[in-house]
Write a protein that holds these residues in place. Structure first.
Motif, PDB file in Angstrom:
ATOM      1  N   THR A  25      -7.025  12.265 -19.500  1.00 61.10           N
ATOM      2  CA  THR A  25      -8.286  12.966 -19.200  1.00 61.10           C
ATOM      3  C   THR A  25      -7.960  14.398 -18.794  1.00 61.10           C
ATOM      4  OG1 THR A  25      -8.247  12.237 -16.898  1.00 61.10           O
ATOM      5  CG2 THR A  25      -9.401  10.832 -18.463  1.00 61.10           C
ATOM      6  N   TYR A  26      -8.998  15.276 -18.902  1.00 58.29           N
ATOM      7  CA  TYR A  26      -8.729  16.702 -18.711  1.00 58.29           C
ATOM      8  C   TYR A  26      -9.631  17.348 -17.667  1.00 58.29           C
ATOM      9  CZ  TYR A  26      -6.475  15.675 -23.126  1.00 58.29           C
ATOM     10  OH  TYR A  26      -5.712  15.107 -24.090  1.00 58.29           O
ATOM     11  N   SER A  27     -10.444  16.539 -17.000  1.00 58.57           N
ATOM     12  CA  SER A  27     -11.340  17.109 -16.002  1.00 58.57           C
ATOM     13  C   SER A  27     -11.551  16.107 -14.888  1.00 58.57           C
ATOM     14  CB  SER A  27     -12.698  17.452 -16.634  1.00 58.57           C
ATOM     15  OG  SER A  27     -13.347  16.267 -17.084  1.00 58.57           O
ATOM     16  N   GLU A  28     -12.038  16.618 -13.764  1.00 56.58           N
ATOM     17  CA  GLU A  28     -12.327  15.740 -12.642  1.00 56.58           C
ATOM     18  C   GLU A  28     -13.438  14.768 -13.017  1.00 56.58           C
ATOM     19  OE1 GLU A  28     -13.172  17.876  -9.110  1.00 56.58           O
ATOM     20  OE2 GLU A  28     -11.282  18.981  -9.081  1.00 56.58           O
ATOM     21  N   GLU A  29     -14.400  15.252 -13.796  1.00 58.31           N
ATOM     22  CA  GLU A  29     -15.487  14.381 -14.211  1.00 58.31           C
ATOM     23  C   GLU A  29     -14.965  13.252 -15.122  1.00 58.31           C
ATOM     24  OE1 GLU A  29     -16.876  18.137 -12.803  1.00 58.31           O
ATOM     25  OE2 GLU A  29     -15.464  17.648 -14.433  1.00 58.31           O
ATOM     26  N   GLY A  30     -14.041  13.625 -16.008  1.00 57.82           N
ATOM     27  CA  GLY A  30     -13.453  12.607 -16.873  1.00 57.82           C
ATOM     28  C   GLY A  30     -12.702  11.561 -16.072  1.00 57.82           C
ATOM     29  N   ALA A  31     -11.994  12.016 -15.060  1.00 58.13           N
ATOM     30  CA  ALA A  31     -11.265  11.068 -14.210  1.00 58.13           C
ATOM     31  C   ALA A  31     -12.231  10.153 -13.481  1.00 58.13           C
ATOM     32  CB  ALA A  31     -10.393  11.831 -13.217  1.00 58.13           C
ATOM     33  N   GLU A  32     -13.328  10.725 -13.009  1.00 58.06           N
ATOM     34  CA  GLU A  32     -14.320   9.921 -12.291  1.00 58.06           C
ATOM     35  C   GLU A  32     -14.936   8.891 -13.233  1.00 58.06           C
ATOM     36  OE1 GLU A  32     -16.408   8.663  -9.006  1.00 58.06           O
ATOM     37  OE2 GLU A  32     -14.805  10.176  -9.111  1.00 58.06           O
ATOM     38  N   GLU A  33     -15.165   9.293 -14.475  1.00 56.79           N
ATOM     39  CA  GLU A  33     -15.735   8.359 -15.444  1.00 56.79           C
ATOM     40  C   GLU A  33     -14.781   7.204 -15.725  1.00 56.79           C
ATOM     41  OE1 GLU A  33     -17.412   8.409 -20.056  1.00 56.79           O
ATOM     42  OE2 GLU A  33     -16.851  10.279 -19.062  1.00 56.79           O
ATOM     43  N   VAL A  34     -13.503   7.522 -15.845  1.00 56.19           N
ATOM     44  CA  VAL A  34     -12.511   6.466 -16.074  1.00 56.19           C
ATOM     45  C   VAL A  34     -12.506   5.480 -14.914  1.00 56.19           C
ATOM     46  CG1 VAL A  34     -10.035   5.986 -16.209  1.00 56.19           C
ATOM     47  CG2 VAL A  34     -11.029   7.803 -17.607  1.00 56.19           C
ATOM     48  N   LEU A  35     -12.506   6.004 -13.694  1.00 56.01           N
ATOM     49  CA  LEU A  35     -12.464   5.123 -12.528  1.00 56.01           C
ATOM     50  C   LEU A  35     -13.712   4.267 -12.413  1.00 56.01           C
ATOM     51  CD1 LEU A  35     -10.834   7.492  -9.862  1.00 56.01           C
ATOM     52  CD2 LEU A  35      -9.821   5.462 -10.909  1.00 56.01           C
ATOM     53  N   ASN A  36     -14.814   4.810 -12.834  1.00 56.74           N
ATOM     54  CA  ASN A  36     -16.050   4.023 -12.784  1.00 56.74           C
ATOM     55  C   ASN A  36     -16.086   2.955 -13.869  1.00 56.74           C
ATOM     56  OD1 ASN A  36     -17.099   5.423 -10.584  1.00 56.74           O
ATOM     57  ND2 ASN A  36     -18.052   6.996 -11.879  1.00 56.74           N
ATOM     58  N   ASP A  37     -15.477   3.292 -15.042  1.00 58.30           N
ATOM     59  CA  ASP A  37     -15.556   2.364 -16.177  1.00 58.30           C
ATOM     60  C   ASP A  37     -14.490   1.281 -16.138  1.00 58.30           C
ATOM     61  OD1 ASP A  37     -17.660   3.783 -17.094  1.00 58.30           O
ATOM     62  OD2 ASP A  37     -16.550   4.880 -18.643  1.00 58.30           O
ATOM     63  N   TRP A  95      -2.419  -2.851 -12.413  1.00 55.26           N
ATOM     64  CA  TRP A  95      -3.710  -2.174 -12.552  1.00 55.26           C
ATOM     65  C   TRP A  95      -3.546  -0.689 -12.254  1.00 55.26           C
ATOM     66  CZ3 TRP A  95      -6.955   0.910  -9.829  1.00 55.26           C
ATOM     67  CH2 TRP A  95      -8.280   1.015 -10.293  1.00 55.26           C
ATOM     68  N   THR A  96      -2.796  -0.397 -11.206  1.00 48.90           N
ATOM     69  CA  THR A  96      -2.600   1.008 -10.822  1.00 48.90           C
ATOM     70  C   THR A  96      -1.874   1.779 -11.914  1.00 48.90           C
ATOM     71  OG1 THR A  96      -2.459   0.294  -8.510  1.00 48.90           O
ATOM     72  CG2 THR A  96      -1.660   2.521  -9.039  1.00 48.90           C
ATOM     73  N   ALA A  97      -0.831   1.190 -12.460  1.00 47.04           N
ATOM     74  CA  ALA A  97      -0.047   1.871 -13.489  1.00 47.04           C
ATOM     75  C   ALA A  97      -0.883   2.114 -14.740  1.00 47.04           C
ATOM     76  CB  ALA A  97       1.189   1.044 -13.829  1.00 47.04           C
ATOM     77  N   LEU A  98      -1.695   1.133 -15.128  1.00 48.70           N
ATOM     78  CA  LEU A  98      -2.518   1.293 -16.324  1.00 48.70           C
ATOM     79  C   LEU A  98      -3.586   2.359 -16.123  1.00 48.70           C
ATOM     80  CD1 LEU A  98      -2.908  -2.461 -17.344  1.00 48.70           C
ATOM     81  CD2 LEU A  98      -1.542  -0.729 -18.507  1.00 48.70           C
ATOM     82  N   VAL A  99      -4.185   2.376 -14.943  1.00 45.31           N
ATOM     83  CA  VAL A  99      -5.226   3.375 -14.672  1.00 45.31           C
ATOM     84  C   VAL A  99      -4.626   4.769 -14.627  1.00 45.31           C
ATOM     85  CG1 VAL A  99      -6.807   4.212 -12.897  1.00 45.31           C
ATOM     86  CG2 VAL A  99      -6.828   1.801 -13.529  1.00 45.31           C
ATOM     87  N   LEU A 125       0.830  -1.201   0.000  1.00 43.90           N
ATOM     88  CA  LEU A 125       0.000   0.000   0.000  1.00 43.90           C
ATOM     89  C   LEU A 125       0.866   1.253   0.000  1.00 43.90           C
ATOM     90  CD1 LEU A 125      -2.861   1.145   0.080  1.00 43.90           C
ATOM     91  CD2 LEU A 125      -2.760   1.054   2.585  1.00 43.90           C
ATOM     92  N   GLY A 126       1.892   1.256   0.805  1.00 42.70           N
ATOM     93  CA  GLY A 126       2.771   2.425   0.857  1.00 42.70           C
ATOM     94  C   GLY A 126       3.447   2.688  -0.470  1.00 42.70           C
ATOM     95  N   ASP A 127       3.877   1.609  -1.141  1.00 44.52           N
ATOM     96  CA  ASP A 127       4.527   1.794  -2.436  1.00 44.52           C
ATOM     97  C   ASP A 127       3.548   2.285  -3.490  1.00 44.52           C
ATOM     98  OD1 ASP A 127       6.873   0.958  -1.339  1.00 44.52           O
ATOM     99  OD2 ASP A 127       6.825  -1.058  -2.192  1.00 44.52           O
ATOM    100  N   LYS A 174      -9.354   0.934  -5.244  1.00 46.20           N
ATOM    101  CA  LYS A 174      -9.715  -0.057  -6.266  1.00 46.20           C
ATOM    102  C   LYS A 174      -8.530  -0.919  -6.704  1.00 46.20           C
ATOM    103  CE  LYS A 174     -12.773   0.788  -9.309  1.00 46.20           C
ATOM    104  NZ  LYS A 174     -13.512   1.239 -10.483  1.00 46.20           N
ATOM    105  N   ALA A 175      -7.305  -0.565  -6.298  1.00 45.93           N
ATOM    106  CA  ALA A 175      -6.114  -1.246  -6.803  1.00 45.93           C
ATOM    107  C   ALA A 175      -5.970  -2.657  -6.271  1.00 45.93           C
ATOM    108  CB  ALA A 175      -4.861  -0.439  -6.460  1.00 45.93           C
ATOM    109  N   SER A 176      -6.429  -2.901  -5.057  1.00 44.66           N
ATOM    110  CA  SER A 176      -6.318  -4.231  -4.425  1.00 44.66           C
ATOM    111  C   SER A 176      -4.874  -4.742  -4.419  1.00 44.66           C
ATOM    112  CB  SER A 176      -7.216  -5.243  -5.153  1.00 44.66           C
ATOM    113  OG  SER A 176      -8.556  -4.839  -5.106  1.00 44.66           O
ATOM    114  N   GLY A 177      -3.924  -3.809  -4.251  1.00 47.27           N
ATOM    115  CA  GLY A 177      -2.520  -4.200  -4.162  1.00 47.27           C
ATOM    116  C   GLY A 177      -1.875  -4.525  -5.494  1.00 47.27           C
TER     117      GLY A 177
END
Length: 1584
Positions: A593-605, A582-586, A543-545, A575-578
């Protein structure tokens, strides 16, 4: 061990002397703080018991830790080893010992003094002279352990007569071949008042001595221009150019009784040589080398001169060390195929690591404990975790952590699907390479292993582990802590084998492993629980890393305040679950993305499941057809390639695959591959993770990108073949018009990958694709030779055999699509066979000269081989006619022991051994039939056994076992026996020997003490019943298992008894209970042979019965698992890898079986060699399982059938294996009738049209060289009395031949239009000894007979002239023509003596002064050859022949003797006159390096010296250009070791008239044409 190089710092003389005086402060008696009384208390003064002159002999005055230079001080007349170098008797004044040892400028100098008895006023008479003193000095230096065991440069520092002693000692060292290496180490000589031309005062001194003390020979030697001094000066001038010379002369007269005078004037104290440095000293003769203080100007002069010499030597050492280090590295690269550690993998992982991450691991207590060398913690730290949890990055962090502590570190990163990076063998070789590069001791030992072992690329992982690690690297006597870091163990093929290796690592070696959590891993952890710490990565650990990683990228994400950053970071981490991947790809997706909404959409999708994430990434690939076509090609290559391609290679691959040229490929990959393919920092293209690779190969989500494995490999294989066909064919056309050493044409970037891996893709591709099949045939008919050259130039010859194995697997599957007797199938089988044979037979030659595959090898391949049929007529290179092989010989070589029969055979790691009936044991180098040494057991040997690493050889006769130390070639122990030994075996790492004897017991001896330590009566533990009675007769055969745990014993008429030797109990009986005779008894019959399968996975005993049946028994149940009738194995042996069984019958038939079944319980016949010869008495396999030896009658043979090469199939294309058509076992015939008599000597007509030969059976024949065929028999000596030498005189057409009985026949020949025949018998001469050479005089009226002890002159009518000429030694004497046609010359390594043809008397200079100015002329003479000699004897060259400008003397001492040396001396004929009894040989730079490489002189036509080197290449040295020998030596073509005659020499001649070479081969000849036209540089490395 560190590599130490000294770099001289520059200091002023005043500063340097000041430091010396400070260091001498405690010794200087004139210092006020330490008076003489104090000095006498703290320092030894030379008084009383110690001779004030000093000790005799060589005395070590001062030793340094790592010496590079040895100073040796030699006193003069009347002096002493101490007296001559000390101002007083005080220890302080003994400056070579006290001052130099404290002077930092001399910190790498070891100091000695030498004393000898040269007193003036000793009344005892002395017969010693300068020669005696010089010889004593040489022997003392030669035998000094300090000097002998090091490679230091030597500086001789001499006063007065000591300088003449040193010069003479140096001359003796240069003239004696056994001390030439020592002489080459002498760098500089210092002369202090040396009377090089004598002294006028000696006459007066002699008168005084004669009256009062008696004459002294060494004083008489110092007369002005005495004969002794003149001889020394005349000889020394020839060698002085190799030395640095410093001469110091006195300027003050010496007080001599009634007068003052210079004892040695400047004219006598200097030599006058161009390279000599001279300097005066303000001192008289007695004090010029004695000093009161270091500030004495004379001492400062001498000290500065010494420092100049030291600087010169250290500069040479530095350059030599650099050159040696490069040569060692190049050799290591050649052996391992590796040029550097896996740096690219490490750098790529380090680039992924974020600063501050991974620290949690290195701070854990369990890791710190493991990381601490020599601690009590377990040696293995095993880190496990889920996929994509950052294990590989953690691995790179551990590497950095270990390296920061300056500890030795080796690492390897396994990669699934990569043929190299998933292999245990590749991992072990890489670790060995890295350990060698960090430890000079390990490097040297590995190079030593490489010198005497088979090529490492032939070894499997078990052999590598046993030979390189257990037998070499782990033998370190003073080990330093070392760490292995191995990543992704679960991606390693057959990694449980690797775990068994890791369990055996020594305590100083620490191992760090990473892997995923799998069931197999859990089993491995359990197996290593006693030596491994296991830690599983927890979510809280990473988690720290993950947090550090996300924070490092926050500036690139769409947030601008702390609150938004924290929120986004928490969402990602939640969402990374260690999972790092997955973290690097996300995070990578969020950067676009260029907005907070876009980032939220990516995380949801973005799905949290990685498979779903991969599917989404695939779906993001552009939909246009061109982009998807490019993406499919990229996926195909990235998923199918056996190593990651770089951008240039991938660009070439895409061009071949799609026909499109893609620029800026890195940006294209990012745009069209949906982030599933990445380009790392080293510009390699690879799938983002192993889990992604697995998913892409199995996915059915997107039909456009479904990957069919077999079809993908077909696609890649076709691209590789097309590349090789198009580009290598151009190189082949270029090659046919260029010199042998020309380089290959430039090829596209993908060529290296295609050369190395095309066959791996074929092995995995679909077999029904005709396009692939056609391209493969096109490749073999146009590009295969350039492909082989490319592999040879890159040091990867091993890939030829690997390719053949892959092709065989491909052909097995392809055969079902071909007609049963398809010509294409037969052609491919022929190519597979040729590749295996070519790699085995010509490997060394290809490594030496890759271009020889075009110009030489096709001509040397068998006539019916597909390589010869395809390419021999195309090449403009060597042409060979004569007794050629029609097919590839399975037999690599044969030795016939004539009147002795072979009684035992064995194969070791480096040598093979054969015992013959007279008790002699011959040892040969494993890769040739070249003799290593011979041993005399004194009784017939029945058993031979090598220890591990061939440290020892045990030889056993009926009542004696002897242990031989092969390093020193001496007998270590002899053990007497009461009963005959039936089996012997080494155990406990060569520390013990066990023997099973006919007395029904085993004996064990401690080989360190040579004492018997144990006996065990196995018969006492036998259980018996009604079926199995206790044996009453002695056993007939016994055999230990490889690990000595089991013993099989056979009694005539009884079953085989099986024992456990470790626990000393009877396991049971191996009996053929199913086979019974007519009376109902078990059919045990006589047992001819038995053997254990050495594989630890196959627990089987193989037994051969007298009725022909071969049976296999389980070692623990003793049940018969398999039987095969009608084998009739008189001898048998299992291969060390347990894969094959070779049997030999009493009729000479050899059969090769392969073990099959789940437990090796089946046998399949795969090869048969039929031969009507003597029965096979013994068989022994080589340690690499790729060749075997047998003995039959008087012969020893080495076999290497192609089927011995491993042909394991990989996992690819398994769906087709069930339909594969097995290739039938092959049977070859060697139905040799009685062998024809071998050619033992030859003599060529000057025209080259005919060659006269003597044979083993006593016949004398001639050959027509145009047809390379025997023309007919001219006459015969006694039946089966071998002809030893021939000579033909063209002036009177007489042929003289001598045989081994000493009989000489002289016949006149007449030539008709079609043949030669005898016109008349001239005479018959009888000699008292076997003759080794014949020589006619210029008119052909007289003939010289040379034996081993003497030489005689006879007229051709049979009348002896004069008396016999005694020879100094049979090893050092040859003959040549001389200053006049009426004389001949006897030549040795230290004399040239001239004799008259008229009366056989030696011609002295004073007898005929008119001869003094005559130049030597040399008439072309026919070559002579010597009688067969036993392998233990030294080899001698033939008479110098066909020389018009030089005499060449060569002496090579065979390695069968302990003292191994070579001598090569060259005299221009213009320098040889009768007035000069021994002119100086030609001075050739680097000649000593060349000498060690010369195996045999062929001829000296004109200015060209033709010779065979130790690698069996025919080479030439242009003597006219010998001043630049580095460019004057060329190699032309090679000869095969099996062409050597029975005395182990090549019978070879050169015919200048047509530039052809004639080589005797068995009963015929080989004629080589255009041999000199093939040439390339032959480099002489090193310097004096």
């Amino acid at each position: 061990m560190e590599r130490v190089l000294y770099f001289r710092r520059r200091t002023s003389p005043e500063e340097s002397l000041s430091r010396l005086e400070q260091a001498l402060n405690g010794l200087n008696p004139r210092r006020p703080q330490l008076g003489r009384s104090a000095a006498s208390e703290t320092n030894e003064s030379i008084t009383g018991a110690e001779d004030s002159k000093g000790s005799l002999g060589l005395n070590l005055l001062y030793a340094v830790e790592e010496p590079l230079i040895d100073f040796i001080f030699v006193h003069g007349l009347g002096g002493g080893s101490r007296k001559s170098w000390a101002f007083s008797s005080d220890a302080y004044h003994y400056w070579p010992k006290e001052w130099l040892s404290r002077d930092q400028e001399f910190r790498c100098v070891r100091v000695h003094s030498f004393g000898y008895k040269a007193d003036l006023f000793d009344k005892r008479e002395s017969v010693a002279d300068i020669y005696d003193f010089a010889l004593a000095l040489l022997r003392e230096i030669e035998q000094s352990p300090e000097i002998r065991r090091s490679k230091t440069r030597i500086v001789l520092i001499a006063h007065s007569m000591g300088g003449i002693v040193c010069k003479k000692a140096y001359m003796l060292a240069r003239e004696d071949p056994s001390t030439q290496e020592l002489a080459s180490r002498i760098h500089t000589m210092y002369f202090f008042g040396t009377p090089h031309r004598g002294s006028d005062l000696v006459k007066s001194l002699e008168k005084i001595l004669k009256i009062s003390y008696g004459p002294k020979h060494y004083v008489s030697d110092l007369r002005r221009n005495s004969s002794s001094i003149t001889a020394v000066n005349d000889g020394f001038r020839h060698f002085a150019e190799d030395l640095q010379l410093w001469s110091f002369y006195e300027t003050l007269p010496c007080n001599l009784f009634v007068t003052n005078a210079l004892i040695v004037d400047k004219g006598s104290a200097t030599l006058g040589y161009a390279r000599e440095r001279t300097s005066l000293l303000n001192a008289d003769h007695r004090s010029m080398n004695k000093f009161d203080l270091p500030s004495d100007p004379n001492y400062k002069t001498i000290r500065n001169a010494f420092i100049t010499t030291i600087d010169s030597i250290l500069s040479d050492v530095s350059q030599s060390s650099s050159s040696t280090a490069k040569e060692q590295h190049d050799r290591l690269v050649q052996l391992t195929g590796i040029a550097e550690p896996p740096l690219d993998d490490l750098i790529a992982l380090e680039d992924m690591k974020v600063t501050g991450s991974c620290e949690w691991l290195t701070s854990k207590e369990s890791y710190v404990s493991w990381r601490t060398p020599w601690s009590n913690s377990r040696a293995i730290f095993w880190l496990t975790g889920i996929a994509a949890s950052g294990k590989s990055v953690l691995c790179s962090h551990v590497v950095s952590n270990v390296q920061e502590q300056n500890s030795g570190c080796s690492y390897f990163f396994f990669k699934h699907g990569n043929a190299v990076k998933s292999s245990i063998a590749s991992c072990l070789i890489s670790l060995a390479y890295q350990m060698a590069m960090s430890n000079e001791s390990i490097l040297q030992r590995l190079l030593d292993v490489g010198e005497t072992s088979s090529p490492w690329d032939r070894w499997d992982e078990k052999t590598i582990w046993r030979k390189l690690f257990i037998g070499c690297i782990f033998k370190e006597t003073r080990p330093m802590p070392h760490f292995w870091i191995l990543d992704a163990l679960d991606e390693c093929q057959r990694y449980p084998i690797l775990l068994t290796f890791l369990a055996q690592v020594p305590p100083y070696l620490r191992v760090f492993l990473t892997s995923r959590n799998t069931a197999e891993v859990e089993q491995g952890v359990t197996r290593l629980s006693s030596v491994a710490i296991r830690y599983e990565i927890q979510p809280e650990d990473t988690l720290g890393d993950l947090k550090v990683f996300v924070e490092s990228r926050m500036d690139l994400l769409p947030t601008d305040d702390e609150r938004g950053r924290t929120k986004l970071k928490d969402r990602i981490l939640g969402k990374a679950s260690g999972c790092f991947l997955w973290t690097a790809l996300v995070v990578q997706e969020l950067q676009h993305t260029y907005s907070e909404e876009g980032a939220e959409e990516v995380l949801n999708d973005v799905p949290t499941d990685m498979d779903d994430l991969y599917a989404k990434m695939l779906d993001n690939i552009p939909t246009n057809a061109r982009a998807r076509k490019l993406a499919k090609s990229l996926f195909t290559w990235a998923l199918s390639s056996f190593r990651a391609l770089n951008l240039d290679e991938m660009q070439c691959a895409i061009k071949l695959d799609t026909g499109e040229t893609v620029h800026h490929l890195d940006r294209t990959i990012s745009a069209v591959c949906g982030q599933l393919i990445r380009v790392d920092k080293s510009h390699h293209v690879q799938i983002i993770h192993q889990t992604a690779k697995t998913w892409l190969l199995d996915q059915n989500v997107c039909a456009d990108f479904e990957i069919d494995r077999a079809q993908s490999h077909s696609r890649v294989a076709q691209s590789c073949l097309r590349l090789l066909v198009e580009n290598l064919s151009k190189g082949a056309r270029f090659r046919r018009t260029s010199a042998m050493s020309s380089t290959l044409a430039a090829y596209p970037e993908l060529t290296d990958y295609a050369c190395f891996f095309f066959s791996d893709h074929l092995q995995k591709c679909s077999s029904d694709n005709s396009k692939t099949w056609n391209l493969l045939h096109e490749f073999f008919h146009g590009s295969v030779l350039s492909w082989i050259e490319h592999l040879a130039r890159s040091g990867r010859i091993y890939n030829i055999t690997r390719t053949a194995s892959n092709l065989r697997a491909y052909l097995t599957r392809r055969a079902k699509h071909l007609a049963p007797f398809s010509a294409e199938k037969e052609s491919m089988e022929a190519w597979i066979n040729d590749l295996i044979r070519l790699s085995a037979r010509f490997r060394a030659c290809l490594m030496t000269s890759p271009a020889s595959i075009h110009t030489l090898i096709p001509a040397l391949c068998p006539v019916e081989s597909v390589i010869s049929r395809t390419f021999a007529s195309r090449q403009r290179g060597l042409i060979m006619d004569g007794l050629l092989d029609q097919t590839w010989p399975d037999c690599l070589g044969r030795i016939d022991y004539l009147n002795q029969y072979a009684s035992a055979v064995s194969h070791g790691e480096r040598y093979s051994a054969v015992a013959v009936s007279n008790g002699t044991v011959f040892l040969y180098y494993r890769d040739s039939l070249q003799v290593f040494c011979s041993l005399n057991h004194e009784r017939r040997v029945n058993i031979l056994k090598f220890s591990g690493e061939d440290q020892y050889l045990a030889t056993a006769s009926s009542r004696m076992i002897k242990i031989w130390a092969l390093g020193s070639r001496t007998m270590l122990w002899a053990f007497s026996l009461t009963h005959q030994a039936l089996a012997i075996n080494f155990l406990h790492e060569n520390g013990m020997l066990a023997a099973a004897v006919q007395g029904n017991y085993t004996i064990s001896w401690d080989l360190q003490e040579g004492l018997e330590i144990k006996r065990w009566q196995w018969i006492d533990c036998i259980y018996y019943n009604a079926l199995h009675q206790k044996p009453r007769q002695p056993p007939g055969k016994a055999l230990f298992s490889t690990n000595n745990a089991l013993l099989a014993v056979y009694y005539r008429g009884l079953p085989v008894y099986l024992f456990d030797t470790e626990n000393e109990y009877h396991i049971g009986y191996c009996s053929r209970q199913g086979s019974r005779l007519s009376d109902g008894s078990a059919a045990h019959y006589t047992i001819d042979a038995l053997d254990f399968n050495p594989s630890p996975e196959i627990d089987i005993l193989i037994v051969s019965y007298g009725d022909g049946e071969l049976a296999m028994f389980d070692l623990y149940s003793t049940e018969m698992l398999y039987s095969r009738p009608s084998v009739y194995a008189h001898s048998l042996a299992c291969s060390p890898d347990g894969r094959l069984l070779v049997t030999g019958s009493s009729r000479g038939t050899i059969e090769i079986f392969e073990f099959g079944g789940t437990q090796g319980q089946d046998l399949s016949l795969i090869y048969r060699i039929d031969s009507f010869e003597d029965g096979i008495r013994g068989i022994a396999f080589s340690s690499d399982s790729l060749r075997f030896a047998d003995i039959r009658g008087s012969q020893f043979r080495i076999w290497e059938p192609a089927v011995l090469a491993r042909t394991d199939l990989d996992e690819g294309s398994q769906s087709e294996l069930s339909q594969a058509i097995a290739l039938a076992p092959k049977s070859v015939s060697m139905l040799e009738g009685p062998p024809e008599a071998e050619v033992t000597t030859l003599s060529c007509h000057s025209s080259g049209n005919v060659v006269f030969c003597g044979k083993q059976d006593g016949s004398v024949v001639y050959f027509d060289t145009h047809l390379a065929r025997q023309g007919g028999v001219l006459y015969r000596h006694a039946l089966n009395v071998a002809v030893t030498c021939t000579v033909y005189s063209e002036g009177n057409c007489t042929l003289a031949t001598a045989d081994e009985s000493g009989r000489v026949l002289i016949r006149t020949l007449i030539e008709s239009t079609t043949e030669y025949r005898v016109e008349c018998d001239v005479s018959e001469i009888r000699s008292d000894e076997s003759l080794t050479a014949l020589l006619y005089n210029s008119s052909g009226t007289r003939i010289l007979l040379q034996g081993t002890r003497s030489a005689e002159i006879w007229t051709i009518e049979g009348e002896q002239i004069g008396s016999s000429i005694p020879l100094e030694s049979e090893h050092v004497t040859i003959y040549a023509n001389s200053p006049t046609p009426e004389a001949f010359t006897l030549t040795s390594n230290h004399s040239l003596r001239t004799f008259s043809w008229a009366n056989a008397a030696e011609i002295q200079p004073y007898l005929d002064e008119k001869l003094a100015d005559l130049k030597l002329t040399h008439r072309d003479s026919s070559p002579s050859n010597f009688a067969p000699i036993q392998p233990q004897r030294r080899h001698r060259e033939d008479l110098p022949r066909q020389s018009s400008g030089y005499i060449v003397y060569h002496q090579r001492v065979d390695r069968s003797t302990i003292s191994d040396f070579s001598s090569l001396l060259i005299w221009p004929l213009s320098t040889i006159t009768v007035s000069d009894p021994y002119p100086a040989p030609l001075k050739v730079p680097y000649l000593e390096n060349l000498t060690r490489r010369v195996l045999q002189i062929i001829a000296v036509p004109g200015n060209l010296l033709l010779f065979i080197d130790t690698d069996y290449w025919v080479c030439s040295l242009d003597l006219a250009s010998s001043s630049s020998i580095k460019h004057a030596v060329h190699r032309h073509f090679f000869v095969l070791s099996e062409w050597r005659s029975s005395n182990r020499d090549f019978i070879i001649a050169f015919v200048p008239a047509n530039q052809e070479f004639i080589v005797a081969r068995r009963h015929g000849l080989l004629v080589f044409r255009r041999g000199l036209e093939c040439r390339e540089q032959w480099t002489v490395f090193g310097s004096r």
